[in-house]
Design an enzyme around this catalytic site. Structure first.
Site, PDB file in Angstrom:
ATOM      1  N   ASP A  39       0.731  -1.282   0.100  1.00  0.00           N
ATOM      2  CA  ASP A  39       0.128   0.057  -0.122  1.00  0.00           C
ATOM      3  C   ASP A  39       0.903   1.062   0.006  1.00  0.00           C
ATOM      4  O   ASP A  39       1.991   1.277   0.474  1.00  0.00           O
ATOM      5  CB  ASP A  39      -0.639   0.080   1.536  1.00  0.00           C
ATOM      6  CG  ASP A  39      -1.894  -1.110   1.296  1.00  0.00           C
ATOM      7  OD1 ASP A  39      -2.232  -1.432   0.160  1.00  0.00           O
ATOM      8  OD2 ASP A  39      -2.367  -1.228   2.246  1.00  0.00           O
ATOM      9  N   TYR A  67       6.379  -8.599   8.621  1.00  0.00           N
ATOM     10  CA  TYR A  67       5.865  -7.216   8.684  1.00  0.00           C
ATOM     11  C   TYR A  67       6.007  -6.871  10.049  1.00  0.00           C
ATOM     12  O   TYR A  67       6.269  -7.447  11.046  1.00  0.00           O
ATOM     13  CB  TYR A  67       4.636  -6.841   8.462  1.00  0.00           C
ATOM     14  CG  TYR A  67       4.176  -7.512   7.080  1.00  0.00           C
ATOM     15  CD1 TYR A  67       4.001  -6.530   5.955  1.00  0.00           C
ATOM     16  CD2 TYR A  67       3.849  -8.581   6.657  1.00  0.00           C
ATOM     17  CE1 TYR A  67       3.724  -6.540   4.737  1.00  0.00           C
ATOM     18  CE2 TYR A  67       3.216  -8.759   5.355  1.00  0.00           C
ATOM     19  CZ  TYR A  67       3.212  -7.925   4.346  1.00  0.00           C
ATOM     20  OH  TYR A  67       2.806  -8.223   3.190  1.00  0.00           O
TER      21      TYR A  67
END
Length: 299
Positions: A39, A67
């Protein structure tokens, strides 16, 4: 320009397509693609293929990911992250009453194999169109749940404010897992709402962001990872002779080389000069080409 794989540390505010467009200009070729979108809000590792190595990307998309993220508990948003419209906030007293143990239990429930409903503002296609395009046009989009694996969901830090709780977390997960959805579902389970305020991808399979170049400092020629070396980080490697490489290059089936271990899924057939010849699968005792890599010609 030769073919290969680039590891790029995407900056915040750029789309993955923006990074690919910049790389095309730097590499002087249109044949550039990536192995998994980030994103615009997110930073971190993008695995990018250049020229013939774009054929390898299909075999890298499904690798597991790691992440680092920050989850804010206290309210949700229309996009499950900080870029969306905020929903009504929970009562500060209710947020303050959320115990550390309840947060730990909520995280435990979202660890392991889970059925996850992706964020409606995602790149998943619904009847041929991206879900986020439908949402932007005012449609109500409901996506089906999918089975994903969250191998690790660790809290690295916690900060309590008057109306919110921020959690710094590390997540290891299967491809297709939405960290935004984890934030949303944790907040929902605790009854206070939740969304993502920061996201950084640190690993894709064995490719690590520590080995990535920033976009501003990217020197494509020196940063290119050879296709064979990149494939070896993601797949089993089958060493083949020059004769076998020639036959495989022509799409012929060859016998699994003597001494080579049988494998499941696909493997990289690599010649003695460290050339990636093909991605192959095992059919009985023979190697069948899944994706071929023709002899490179400098562009």
């Amino acid at each position: 320009m030769n073919s290969g794989i680039l590891l790029v540390d995407k900056p915040e505010g750029m789309t993955s397509h923006d990074v690919v467009a910049r790389t095309r200009r730097l590499a002087g070729t249109r044949k550039v693609g990536h192995a998994g979108t980030l994103d615009p809000m997110a930073t971190g590792l993008l695995v990018i293929g250049v020229n013939g190595a774009t054929r390898l990307l299909h075999h890298l998309v499904g690798l597991d990911k790691e992440y680092l993220a920050t989850i804010r508990l206290g309210w949700g948003t229309s996009t499950d992250d900080a870029e969306g419209e905020p929903f009504p906030a929970a009562d500060p007293a209710v947020v303050a009453a959320v115990a550390d143990a309840a947060i730990a239990d909520g995280i435990a429930a979202l660890t392991g194999e889970i059925d996850q409903v992706p964020s409606s503002v995602s790149a998943i296609k619904v009847d041929g169109r991206r879900a986020y395009d439908r949402v932007r046009e005012g449609e109500a989009v409901e996506l089906a749940s999918r089975r994903v694996t969250v191998a690790a969901f660790d809290v690295l830090g916690m900060r309590r404010e008057a109306a919110s709780i921020d959690l710094d977390v590390r997540v290891e997960c299967s491809s297709g897992t939405y960290i935004r959805a984890l934030a949303r579902d944790l907040g929902a389970a605790l009854g206070v709402g939740g969304h993502l305020t920061a996201l950084r991808r640190t690993r894709v399979g064995r490719f690590d962001v520590a080995d990535a170049s920033t976009l501003d400092a990217l020197d494509v020629a020196s940063a290119l990872l050879a296709p064979a070396a990149a494939a070896a980080l993601a797949l089993p490697v089958i060493a083949v002779t020059d004769d076998e490489a020639r036959d495989i290059g022509h799409g012929k089936r060859v016998a699994l080389p003597a001494g080579a271990e049988p494998f499941a899924g696909v493997a990289a057939a690599v010649a003695g000069d460290d050339r990636l010849i093909a991605i192959v699968e095992l059919r009985g005792t023979t190697l069948k080409v899944v994706t071929g890599f023709p002899q490179e010609v400098d562009a």
